[in-house]
Design a protein around this motif. Sequence first.
Motif, PDB file in Angstrom:
ATOM      1  N   ARG A   1      27.562  58.314  88.116  1.00  0.00           N
ATOM      2  CA  ARG A   1      28.776  59.080  89.075  1.00  0.00           C
ATOM      3  C   ARG A   1      29.078  60.344  88.805  1.00  0.00           C
ATOM      4  O   ARG A   1      30.364  60.076  89.390  1.00  0.00           O
ATOM      5  CB  ARG A   1      29.669  57.910  88.218  1.00  0.00           C
TER       6      ARG A   1
ATOM      7  N   LYS B   1      38.112  55.797  83.117  1.00  0.00           N
ATOM      8  CA  LYS B   1      37.053  55.614  81.715  1.00  0.00           C
ATOM      9  C   LYS B   1      36.802  56.927  80.415  1.00  0.00           C
ATOM     10  O   LYS B   1      36.099  56.965  80.111  1.00  0.00           O
ATOM     11  CB  LYS B   1      36.139  55.064  82.747  1.00  0.00           C
TER      12      LYS B   1
ATOM     13  N   TYR C   1      41.887  59.813  78.049  1.00  0.00           N
ATOM     14  CA  TYR C   1      42.633  59.200  79.123  1.00  0.00           C
ATOM     15  C   TYR C   1      44.398  59.055  78.191  1.00  0.00           C
ATOM     16  O   TYR C   1      44.935  58.793  79.140  1.00  0.00           O
ATOM     17  CB  TYR C   1      42.282  58.137  78.995  1.00  0.00           C
TER      18      TYR C   1
ATOM     19  N   CYS D   1      36.185  68.215  83.853  1.00  0.00           N
ATOM     20  CA  CYS D   1      37.335  67.955  83.711  1.00  0.00           C
ATOM     21  C   CYS D   1      37.784  69.541  83.110  1.00  0.00           C
ATOM     22  O   CYS D   1      37.682  69.581  82.058  1.00  0.00           O
ATOM     23  CB  CYS D   1      38.211  66.732  83.584  1.00  0.00           C
TER      24      CYS D   1
ATOM     25  N   ARG E   1      44.947  64.220  88.113  1.00  0.00           N
ATOM     26  CA  ARG E   1      44.254  63.149  87.878  1.00  0.00           C
ATOM     27  C   ARG E   1      43.595  62.816  88.440  1.00  0.00           C
ATOM     28  O   ARG E   1      43.630  63.073  90.000  1.00  0.00           O
ATOM     29  CB  ARG E   1      46.011  61.962  88.100  1.00  0.00           C
ATOM     30  N   LYS E   2      42.425  61.803  88.235  1.00  0.00           N
ATOM     31  CA  LYS E   2      40.665  62.023  89.086  1.00  0.00           C
ATOM     32  C   LYS E   2      40.673  60.585  88.759  1.00  0.00           C
ATOM     33  O   LYS E   2      40.730  60.216  87.198  1.00  0.00           O
ATOM     34  CB  LYS E   2      40.262  63.119  88.672  1.00  0.00           C
ATOM     35  N   ARG E   3      39.903  59.851  90.043  1.00  0.00           N
ATOM     36  CA  ARG E   3      39.196  58.732  89.489  1.00  0.00           C
ATOM     37  C   ARG E   3      38.899  58.294  88.115  1.00  0.00           C
ATOM     38  O   ARG E   3      38.239  56.955  88.376  1.00  0.00           O
ATOM     39  CB  ARG E   3      38.502  57.895  90.883  1.00  0.00           C
ATOM     40  N   ILE E   4      38.299  59.323  87.974  1.00  0.00           N
ATOM     41  CA  ILE E   4      37.468  58.510  86.434  1.00  0.00           C
ATOM     42  C   ILE E   4      38.605  59.058  85.520  1.00  0.00           C
ATOM     43  O   ILE E   4      37.540  58.564  83.771  1.00  0.00           O
ATOM     44  CB  ILE E   4      36.032  59.917  86.187  1.00  0.00           C
ATOM     45  N   CYS E   5      39.505  59.700  85.419  1.00  0.00           N
ATOM     46  CA  CYS E   5      40.160  59.709  84.057  1.00  0.00           C
ATOM     47  C   CYS E   5      40.757  58.342  83.002  1.00  0.00           C
ATOM     48  O   CYS E   5      40.461  57.473  82.237  1.00  0.00           O
ATOM     49  CB  CYS E   5      41.691  60.357  84.587  1.00  0.00           C
TER      50      CYS E   5
END
Length: 175
Positions: free
Chosen positions: A88, A163, A167, A23, A157-161
């Motif tokens: 991941r 975690k 955040y 990011c 916004r990403k799918r890892i945000c």
Amino acid sequence: MDDRLPDRLLKTTGLRVNYLYICHRKLWLFDRGITMEQESDWVLQGKLLGQHSYSSIPEEHKEVAIDNLINIDIVDSDHIGEVKYSNRMPEADRIQLLYYLYYLKKLGIEKKGTINYPKQRRKEEVPLTEEGEREVELALRKVAEILALPKPPSLERKRICPKCAYYEFCFGGED
């Protein structure tokens, strides 16, 4: 045009190179001293896993710091290794290790690289090729470009945000 990498760009941390692939906003915030990792359970789990997964390796071969820039998890005569909690973010893991290999090569030390995923009981060999060197140089230029921005990159916004340690900082009050 001279395509050689200026020495000043080489002097960054492996974490910054890793964050470039995760990011850009996190990279920028971290560079400005806005650190949230000490609050993160995910980061703590990763540190504990790294400390306890390789108990047979002598302490002098673990957590080797070089030039106050890179901190290599495992070093032996032929290899360096990074320990990662999960696979991941394989590209971020890979570029960080490539950067370490590249940095060491610039110091006259040539090693092979391995990413260790102890939870998955898996290892991945990462050789430093000419293509990998070009990728590292491009990444270092991009890190410098992002860090030179006067304000943080826009939220993405990403799918890892959810975690991410940042955040709440980035998305607090949205959900």
